[in-house]
Design a protein around this motif. Structure first.
Motif, PDB file in Angstrom:
ATOM      1  N   VAL A 313       0.934  -1.241   0.029  1.00  0.00           N
ATOM      2  CA  VAL A 313       0.214   0.006   0.117  1.00  0.00           C
ATOM      3  C   VAL A 313       0.888   1.225   0.070  1.00  0.00           C
ATOM      4  O   VAL A 313       0.487   2.164  -0.562  1.00  0.00           O
ATOM      5  N   ALA A 314       1.908   1.174   0.495  1.00  0.00           N
ATOM      6  CA  ALA A 314       3.137   2.389   0.652  1.00  0.00           C
ATOM      7  C   ALA A 314       3.490   2.659  -0.730  1.00  0.00           C
ATOM      8  O   ALA A 314       3.629   3.987  -1.150  1.00  0.00           O
ATOM      9  N   ARG A 315       3.558   1.509  -1.539  1.00  0.00           N
ATOM     10  CA  ARG A 315       4.209   1.677  -2.997  1.00  0.00           C
ATOM     11  C   ARG A 315       3.051   2.407  -3.919  1.00  0.00           C
ATOM     12  O   ARG A 315       3.326   3.000  -4.891  1.00  0.00           O
ATOM     13  N   LYS A 316       1.814   2.186  -3.358  1.00  0.00           N
ATOM     14  CA  LYS A 316       0.839   2.804  -4.198  1.00  0.00           C
ATOM     15  C   LYS A 316       0.419   4.401  -3.538  1.00  0.00           C
ATOM     16  O   LYS A 316      -0.728   4.883  -4.094  1.00  0.00           O
ATOM     17  N   GLY A 317       1.015   4.798  -2.641  1.00  0.00           N
ATOM     18  CA  GLY A 317       1.094   6.282  -2.133  1.00  0.00           C
ATOM     19  C   GLY A 317       0.126   6.456  -1.108  1.00  0.00           C
ATOM     20  O   GLY A 317      -0.089   7.314  -0.690  1.00  0.00           O
TER      21      GLY A 317
END
Length: 423
Positions: A313-317
């Motif tokens: 989810v962090a990679r998706k902002g």
């Protein structure tokens, strides 16, 4: 096993979480602190039940307390270092979850200080978690009140007010002077939202410009060469999961999202069990001491679902969702100890309390409180964003805490004598 956890989280667990968020109108941080934390912490809940009913020991306490620092600093480091976008963070969700974690950790440590757990103590853990859920239900109202109250004296609340008035869309925007930065408007978050916000949240979670009618089949081969090799290697896992979990991304199974959530959480628990088993065998083969294993490989092994879910989810902002899952899963881990303890003391063994081992309690308490303080301070000094700088800081802090913990466990520092079997 790492690959299997990644596939379960990316293809089944997170999409089901997205639909749950749509139906309940949850903001990113609330969804991360509740359903996402509960699902990815399923292995710890299973471990707590095993410790209370099967092994009759303190395996649940040691596993949950031992992995707490990794959950905070280790996963935060992974999110910062492996994320491809810079994610903005809101002040209130992190403060809320850190405060709840501090209270829950203090409650657990106070209960096991005398090495005995009574039914009313375990019931109080469930009561604390109930209060935490109640706060999440009124999250938006509390957030708006605190922003108005403290914005004159706190810069992070002032920034949050400015972001709210700007009404930035959830789908993200590109800053001309920097990398892709995703923001969310806290005024649109809460338990009840309009249908427009549902579509925005859904789009935000998957990083898409628009929501398609139906999702492509999991057996569609990727175009890139390296991804094709990885897809072929993981084909047995993909097939097994496809046959056992309904894919709620597809229109036919969309209404089965709760079944997808529960089965994927069960698969996460089973895969983590095998993963920890393999890690234990590898550690024993390499001759790594048991105390060192518990603080490093086993702590990281039991937290693989939290790590994978947060990094994805962090990679998706979605920075707030990632951080709320990191801290919220720790809150769930601490308070889920109360479930097996309460069942055992109130219904099964009512004659006396549960005996647990409380050695090394002081150092554990200091480490937990310091780790919460350090992560909050690091995020504040970094300008309330997740990037590689924050990841590096958290990694250094985690290595320092781990080295000190290992030295303490081995009896090199402190007054903790090395425990030998049979003594």
């Amino acid at each position: 096993m790492f690959l299997a956890v990644s596939i379960v989280c990316d293809d089944y667990f997170l999409p089901s979480l997205e639909i749950i968020s749509e139906c309940l109108g949850l903001s990113q941080d609330v969804a991360g602190a509740t359903f996402m934390a509960a699902g990815s912490s399923a292995p710890e809940l299973v471990t707590a039940f095993l410790g209370a009913f099967v092994t009759k020991g303190d395996i649940g306490v040691s596993t949950i307390l031992g992995s707490a620092i990794y959950n905070l600093l280790g996963i935060s480091a992974a999110c910062g270092l492996f994320s491809t976008v810079v994610s903005r963070l809101s002040c209130w969700p992190l403060f809320r979850d850190c405060l709840a974690y501090t209270i829950s950790a203090a409650a657990v440590l106070a209960m096991i200080s005398d090495s005995r757990i009574y039914w009313y103590e375990s019931a109080s853990l469930l009561l604390i978690y109930g209060c935490y859920i109640l706060v999440l239900c009124f999250d938006i109202k509390i957030n708006q009140y605190l922003m108005k109250k403290f914005s004159p004296c706190c810069t992070c609340f002032t920034k949050a007010m400015e972001e709210s008035t700007e009404q930035q869309p959830l789908v993200g925007w590109r800053d001309e002077s920097g990398p892709l930065i995703r923001q969310q408007s806290r005024t649109d978050s809460g338990i009840f939202q309009d249908e427009l916000d549902y579509s925005q949240l859904s789009t935000s979670l998957h990083g898409l410009d628009e929501i398609s009618e139906d999702h492509p089949n999991v057996f569609t081969m990727p175009e890139a060469d390296m991804k094709r090799i990885l897809w072929v290697l993981s084909l047995p896992i993909i097939t097994l999961l496809y046959l056992t979990i309904p894919d709620c991304r597809r229109q036919f199974w969309r209404n089965w999202f709760m079944v997808t959530f529960l089965i994927s959480a069960a698969w996460i628990s089973a895969i983590t069990y095998v993963l920890v088993w393999m890690v234990t065998i590898a550690g024993e083969t390499l001759g790594i001491p048991e105390s060192v294993m518990g603080l490093t490989l086993l702590a990281a092994g039991t937290s693989v679902p939290d790590t994978v879910a947060s990094v994805l989810v962090a990679r998706k902002g979605n920075g707030d969702m990632a951080m709320s899952n990191i801290v919220g899963s720790n809150v769930f881990d601490m308070l889920c100890l109360g479930i097996p303890w309460f069942i055992k003391t109130a219904f099964i063994n009512t004659s006396g309390p549960i005996e647990v081992n409380s050695s090394g309690l002081t150092y554990t308490a200091i480490s937990l409180i310091c780790s919460v303080g350090f992560i909050f301070l690091a995020v504040h000094l970094n300008g309330w964003k997740i990037d590689k700088k924050l990841g590096t800081i958290c990694l250094v802090l985690y290595l320092v805490f781990t080295v000190l913990s290992i030295l303490y466990e081995l009896g090199i520092i402190g007054n903790n004598p090395t425990r030998v079997c049979g003594n």
